[in-house]
Motif scaffolding. Structure first.
Motif, PDB file in Angstrom:
ATOM      1  N   PHE A  18      72.747  90.050  49.703  1.00 22.49           N
ATOM      2  CA  PHE A  18      71.828  90.505  48.644  1.00 22.49           C
ATOM      3  C   PHE A  18      71.142  91.841  48.957  1.00 22.49           C
ATOM      4  O   PHE A  18      70.330  92.308  48.169  1.00 22.49           O
ATOM      5  N   ASP A  19      71.438  92.462  50.099  1.00 28.40           N
ATOM      6  CA  ASP A  19      70.894  93.811  50.331  1.00 28.40           C
ATOM      7  C   ASP A  19      71.841  94.680  51.165  1.00 28.40           C
ATOM      8  O   ASP A  19      71.427  95.679  51.745  1.00 28.40           O
ATOM      9  N   ILE A  20      73.124  94.287  51.161  1.00 30.12           N
ATOM     10  CA  ILE A  20      74.087  94.927  52.052  1.00 30.12           C
ATOM     11  C   ILE A  20      74.310  96.412  51.723  1.00 30.12           C
ATOM     12  O   ILE A  20      74.636  97.211  52.590  1.00 30.12           O
ATOM     13  N   ASN A  21      74.088  96.772  50.449  1.00 30.16           N
ATOM     14  CA  ASN A  21      74.276  98.174  50.065  1.00 30.16           C
ATOM     15  C   ASN A  21      72.974  98.969  49.969  1.00 30.16           C
ATOM     16  O   ASN A  21      72.972 100.088  49.452  1.00 30.16           O
ATOM     17  N   GLY A  22      71.898  98.401  50.475  1.00 28.54           N
ATOM     18  CA  GLY A  22      70.644  99.163  50.478  1.00 28.54           C
ATOM     19  C   GLY A  22      69.425  98.289  50.304  1.00 28.54           C
ATOM     20  O   GLY A  22      69.461  97.287  49.588  1.00 28.54           O
ATOM     21  N   CYS A  23      68.357  98.656  50.999  1.00 26.43           N
ATOM     22  CA  CYS A  23      67.069  97.977  50.866  1.00 26.43           C
ATOM     23  C   CYS A  23      66.127  98.966  50.205  1.00 26.43           C
ATOM     24  O   CYS A  23      65.556  99.826  50.874  1.00 26.43           O
ATOM     25  N   TRP A  24      66.038  98.882  48.890  1.00 23.02           N
ATOM     26  CA  TRP A  24      65.301  99.889  48.129  1.00 23.02           C
ATOM     27  C   TRP A  24      63.843  99.494  47.978  1.00 23.02           C
ATOM     28  O   TRP A  24      63.383  98.512  48.557  1.00 23.02           O
ATOM     29  N   SER A  25      63.132 100.267  47.134  1.00 24.51           N
ATOM     30  CA  SER A  25      61.671 100.193  47.138  1.00 24.51           C
ATOM     31  C   SER A  25      61.098  98.855  46.682  1.00 24.51           C
ATOM     32  O   SER A  25      61.740  98.093  45.959  1.00 24.51           O
ATOM     33  N   GLY A  26      59.862  98.630  47.092  1.00 24.03           N
ATOM     34  CA  GLY A  26      59.150  97.417  46.738  1.00 24.03           C
ATOM     35  C   GLY A  26      57.745  97.450  47.287  1.00 24.03           C
ATOM     36  O   GLY A  26      57.278  98.485  47.777  1.00 24.03           O
ATOM     37  N   SER A  27      57.077  96.309  47.203  1.00 21.08           N
ATOM     38  CA  SER A  27      55.644  96.257  47.477  1.00 21.08           C
ATOM     39  C   SER A  27      55.279  95.000  48.242  1.00 21.08           C
ATOM     40  O   SER A  27      56.032  94.028  48.257  1.00 21.08           O
ATOM     41  N   ALA A  28      54.084  95.049  48.838  1.00 21.19           N
ATOM     42  CA  ALA A  28      53.569  93.885  49.551  1.00 21.19           C
ATOM     43  C   ALA A  28      52.465  93.239  48.733  1.00 21.19           C
ATOM     44  O   ALA A  28      51.723  93.905  48.021  1.00 21.19           O
ATOM     45  N   THR A  29      52.369  91.935  48.831  1.00 22.87           N
ATOM     46  CA  THR A  29      51.283  91.165  48.210  1.00 22.87           C
ATOM     47  C   THR A  29      50.726  90.256  49.300  1.00 22.87           C
ATOM     48  O   THR A  29      51.500  89.680  50.069  1.00 22.87           O
ATOM     49  N   ILE A  30      49.408  90.168  49.381  1.00 22.57           N
ATOM     50  CA  ILE A  30      48.815  89.239  50.350  1.00 22.57           C
ATOM     51  C   ILE A  30      48.573  87.914  49.618  1.00 22.57           C
ATOM     52  O   ILE A  30      47.749  87.835  48.709  1.00 22.57           O
ATOM     53  N   LEU A  31      49.317  86.889  50.007  1.00 19.84           N
ATOM     54  CA  LEU A  31      49.209  85.582  49.358  1.00 19.84           C
ATOM     55  C   LEU A  31      48.027  84.812  49.956  1.00 19.84           C
ATOM     56  O   LEU A  31      47.562  85.135  51.059  1.00 19.84           O
ATOM     57  N   PRO A  32      47.523  83.808  49.228  1.00 23.66           N
ATOM     58  CA  PRO A  32      46.386  83.022  49.724  1.00 23.66           C
ATOM     59  C   PRO A  32      46.630  82.524  51.161  1.00 23.66           C
ATOM     60  O   PRO A  32      47.769  82.192  51.511  1.00 23.66           O
ATOM     61  N   GLY A  33      45.570  82.528  51.953  1.00 21.83           N
ATOM     62  CA  GLY A  33      45.714  82.166  53.348  1.00 21.83           C
ATOM     63  C   GLY A  33      46.076  83.383  54.188  1.00 21.83           C
ATOM     64  O   GLY A  33      46.509  83.260  55.328  1.00 21.83           O
ATOM     65  N   ASN A  34      45.898  84.582  53.610  1.00 16.26           N
ATOM     66  CA  ASN A  34      46.198  85.843  54.298  1.00 16.26           C
ATOM     67  C   ASN A  34      47.652  85.913  54.785  1.00 16.26           C
ATOM     68  O   ASN A  34      47.924  86.223  55.941  1.00 16.26           O
ATOM     69  N   LYS A  35      48.563  85.595  53.863  1.00 18.20           N
ATOM     70  CA  LYS A  35      49.998  85.627  54.192  1.00 18.20           C
ATOM     71  C   LYS A  35      50.702  86.750  53.440  1.00 18.20           C
ATOM     72  O   LYS A  35      50.905  86.647  52.223  1.00 18.20           O
ATOM     73  N   PRO A  36      51.081  87.816  54.122  1.00 17.76           N
ATOM     74  CA  PRO A  36      51.782  88.897  53.435  1.00 17.76           C
ATOM     75  C   PRO A  36      53.180  88.472  52.981  1.00 17.76           C
ATOM     76  O   PRO A  36      53.854  87.679  53.657  1.00 17.76           O
ATOM     77  N   ALA A  37      53.577  89.007  51.838  1.00 23.52           N
ATOM     78  CA  ALA A  37      54.939  88.790  51.336  1.00 23.52           C
ATOM     79  C   ALA A  37      55.421  90.109  50.760  1.00 23.52           C
ATOM     80  O   ALA A  37      54.637  90.842  50.167  1.00 23.52           O
ATOM     81  N   ILE A  38      56.684  90.401  50.963  1.00 22.59           N
ATOM     82  CA  ILE A  38      57.256  91.635  50.416  1.00 22.59           C
ATOM     83  C   ILE A  38      58.300  91.283  49.369  1.00 22.59           C
ATOM     84  O   ILE A  38      59.139  90.400  49.592  1.00 22.59           O
ATOM     85  N   LEU A  39      58.226  91.964  48.229  1.00 25.67           N
ATOM     86  CA  LEU A  39      59.316  91.914  47.257  1.00 25.67           C
ATOM     87  C   LEU A  39      59.963  93.292  47.257  1.00 25.67           C
ATOM     88  O   LEU A  39      59.256  94.305  47.172  1.00 25.67           O
ATOM     89  N   TYR A  40      61.264  93.350  47.404  1.00 23.85           N
ATOM     90  CA  TYR A  40      61.949  94.644  47.422  1.00 23.85           C
ATOM     91  C   TYR A  40      63.268  94.520  46.660  1.00 23.85           C
ATOM     92  O   TYR A  40      63.754  93.416  46.397  1.00 23.85           O
ATOM     93  N   THR A  41      63.835  95.659  46.320  1.00 20.78           N
ATOM     94  CA  THR A  41      65.113  95.669  45.618  1.00 20.78           C
ATOM     95  C   THR A  41      66.249  95.757  46.628  1.00 20.78           C
ATOM     96  O   THR A  41      66.247  96.648  47.493  1.00 20.78           O
ATOM     97  N   GLY A  42      67.183  94.836  46.508  1.00 27.29           N
ATOM     98  CA  GLY A  42      68.379  94.893  47.342  1.00 27.29           C
ATOM     99  C   GLY A  42      69.551  95.331  46.491  1.00 27.29           C
ATOM    100  O   GLY A  42      69.605  95.040  45.289  1.00 27.29           O
ATOM    101  N   ILE A  43      70.478  96.055  47.100  1.00 27.41           N
ATOM    102  CA  ILE A  43      71.687  96.435  46.388  1.00 27.41           C
ATOM    103  C   ILE A  43      72.801  95.524  46.898  1.00 27.41           C
ATOM    104  O   ILE A  43      73.106  95.522  48.095  1.00 27.41           O
ATOM    105  N   ASP A  44      73.352  94.735  45.975  1.00 27.53           N
ATOM    106  CA  ASP A  44      74.312  93.699  46.392  1.00 27.53           C
ATOM    107  C   ASP A  44      75.743  94.267  46.451  1.00 27.53           C
ATOM    108  O   ASP A  44      75.957  95.452  46.177  1.00 27.53           O
ATOM    109  N   PRO A  45      76.734  93.457  46.849  1.00 30.66           N
ATOM    110  CA  PRO A  45      78.092  93.978  47.025  1.00 30.66           C
ATOM    111  C   PRO A  45      78.679  94.584  45.747  1.00 30.66           C
ATOM    112  O   PRO A  45      79.567  95.443  45.811  1.00 30.66           O
ATOM    113  N   ASP A  46      78.180  94.152  44.570  1.00 33.15           N
ATOM    114  CA  ASP A  46      78.652  94.740  43.314  1.00 33.15           C
ATOM    115  C   ASP A  46      77.765  95.879  42.840  1.00 33.15           C
ATOM    116  O   ASP A  46      77.829  96.274  41.668  1.00 33.15           O
ATOM    117  N   ASN A  47      76.917  96.370  43.747  1.00 35.59           N
ATOM    118  CA  ASN A  47      75.961  97.434  43.419  1.00 35.59           C
ATOM    119  C   ASN A  47      75.001  97.068  42.299  1.00 35.59           C
ATOM    120  O   ASN A  47      74.521  97.927  41.576  1.00 35.59           O
TER     121      ASN A  47
END
Ligand code: FRU
Length: 537
Positions: free
Chosen positions: A75-104
């Motif tokens: 799900f990200d073999i062709n690139g790890c593109w832009s995204g953002s961090a969110t601090i979830l309850p309990g002070n737990k960071p999570a990142i959502l980012y765009t992946g470039i898959d094998p079919d682009n």
């Protein structure tokens, strides 16, 4: 031969080598600021993109870590593109980012820290249930990317935006998804906002601002006395535009205040070379901080020779202007710690059609603050109402075209013979019922190299000059970048310039006035800027 090393910046964010673009996932966690960014580990041109990672205690000195998110799964073999961090309850960071898959195809992935007790957050896990968002029906799989920091609605559900373009059209849109658990995401029926003829919206950003005061708000805050800002990066023009409005949390719609449906120009954080920006909330200082990418404007061959390309601008605090019509930005106060030797001037007249050298500091790497007093506006040139594009106007009425009130300002990165120079200036016009203030960067003479792109940039400054007859400029000069803030941060411009002679000790600084009217420097302070720790260099 040209010393390519001269173009490296001293205090702007840069890795030691290679290509960089967008700032990604800025956040604060357990005493440490994190910045990730789009990075090519293999060269000075865009490609092979991973999330490089640096940490800081003050947003000025940076220590590099290993890339946090790199191409390793389908799900990200062709690139790890832009995204953002969110601090979830309990002070737990999570990142959502765009992946470039094998079919682009552009898919959205979740990454979580492997070890929450590591304040450096060195290792990130990408669960096998990724991607968490696939481009479904009605979505163009190659125009579907750059998730925002998520915010929580009063119903306790998360919301996130993705930049997109309506298939078969030029309508840019911010597609909305909702989730209860941050893993299973459902597309909302309507985008949060969209606008025809604007093309692909990259790197959306959506955040609340307080109507009163300069304090920042956490991304989920929404109450009386709060407005919202939606920023998108327009792929067509490569510029960042924002709109102020109200967020109707019930309907999950953004109602823009001051833009009509056919308005694709809007307001800009920066009228120069500044793109794919992103804000985050700093809970320590309760401020919102803006990061932006400033690309090179030399040639790709130059970048290969230099071995690097791209910088991040100085982080800026950002808040709503007292007039409610625009945002105001100012370099974070931590930057002041880099100020070294300084000089101070006050109450000095810059005569009509003249310039004065500001001596006493080395100015290839400097911070200059200047306030001008304009004794009279009588000589102001008439304003032609067809001048709606400030960049075009700055090209037409550059620093070296004599005027009435202005052009006056600074000549930075100037060679001793003044053949090379970048002008940062103000020019005041008289319209039928008010004065119009224009701020420009004129790069037309920035380098003796003829082959470079020397675009001038400009923005109008929404100030009432009749009132105080004063205007201020601040310029952060750093070898190949000039980042300027007009009227206390109401209008900002960033330019990349590549002088041949105005480098290192050969760089000079002048105040100039090509207007008919004398102006007075009320105050000028210029500091040499020290070099922070910059990613190991
Ligand atoms: C913006 C952008 C994003 C994308 C990333 C790829 O500069 O094109 O839309 O995610 O860069 O590096």
């Amino acid at each position: 031969p040209l010393s390519k090393g001269a173009y490296r910046t001293g205090y702007h964010f840069q890795p030691p080598m290679n290509w960089i673009n967008d700032p990604n996932g800025p956040m604060y966690y357990k005493g440490i600021y994190h910045l990730f960014y789009q990075y090519n580990p293999e060269g000075a041109q865009w490609g092979n993109i991973v999330w490089a990672h640096s940490i800081s205690l003050d947003l000025i000195n940076w220590v590099p870590l290993q890339p946090a998110i790199y191409r390793s799964k389908p799900f990200d073999i062709n690139g790890c593109w832009s995204g953002s961090a969110t601090i979830l309850p309990g002070n737990k960071p999570a990142i959502l980012y765009t992946g470039i898959d094998p079919d682009n195809r552009q898919v959205q992935n979740l990454a979580i820290p492997k070890n929450l007790s590591d304040p450096f957050l060195r290792e990130w896990l990408k669960p096998d249930y990724n991607p968490v968002i696939n481009p479904g029906p009605g979505i163009n799989a190659t125009a579907f990317r750059d998730p925002t920091t998520a915010w929580m609605g009063s119903d306790g559900h998360w919301r996130v935006l993705l930049g997109s373009r309506k298939p078969g059209t030029l309508r840019g849109e911010a597609v909305l998804y909702r989730s209860r658990d941050f893993v299973k995401w459902v597309k909302a029926k309507h985008p949060l906002h969209s606008l025809r003829d604007t093309g692909m919206w990259e790197c959306p950003d959506f955040f609340p601002v307080a109507v009163n005061g300069m304090k920042g708000l956490d991304t989920s805050e929404n109450r009386e006395g709060v407005k919202h800002v939606l920023k998108v990066s327009l792929d067509l023009t490569r510029s960042d535009h924002y709109t102020i409005g109200t967020y109707d949390a019930g309907k999950d719609r953004f109602v823009a205040e001051n833009s009509s449906d056919d308005d694709s120009t809007g307001l800009r954080y920066d009228y120069g070379n500044f793109y794919a920006s992103k804000t985050f909330f700093d809970p320590v200082e309760r401020r919102r901080i803006l990061w932006g990418w400033s690309n090179e404007s030399d040639t790709p061959q130059d970048d290969t020779a230099k071995g690097w390309s791209g910088i991040q601008t100085i982080p800026r605090s950002i808040w709503l202007d007292v007039n409610g019509r625009q945002l105001v930005q100012w370099p974070i106060k931590e930057l002041d710690a880099l100020r070294g030797k300084g000089i101070h001037l006050y109450n000095t007249v810059v005569k009509s059609r003249s310039h004065d050298e500001i001596k006493g500091i080395s100015s290839a790497q400097a911070d200059v603050e200047i306030s001008f007093d304009v004794p009279s506006l009588e000589k102001a040139e008439p304003f032609d109402p067809t001048w709606t594009d400030p960049q075009v106007l700055c090209g037409l009425k550059g620093a070296y075209v004599n005027g009435g009130v202005g052009p006056f300002g600074l000549l930075v990165l100037a060679s001793a013979d003044m053949e090379e120079k970048t002008a940062v200036f103000i020019r005041i016009f008289k319209a039928s019922n008010k004065h119009v203030v224009l701020m420009c960067h004129d790069s037309s003479k920035s380098s003796a190299r003829p082959e470079l792109w020397k675009q001038s940039f400009g923005g109008f400054v929404d100030v009432d000059v009749e009132k105080g007859k004063k205007i201020s400029l601040r310029s952060l000069i750093d070898n190949s970048v000039v980042e300027s803030f007009g009227a206390g941060g109401k209008t900002c411009i960033t330019s990349r310039v590549y002088p041949v002679n105005a480098i290192g000790a050969g760089a000079h600084l002048f105040a100039f006035n090509n207007g008919e009217q004398d102006v007075r420097i009320e105050n000028l302070t210029a500091w040499e800027m020290k070099k922070p720790l910059m990613n190991g260099l």
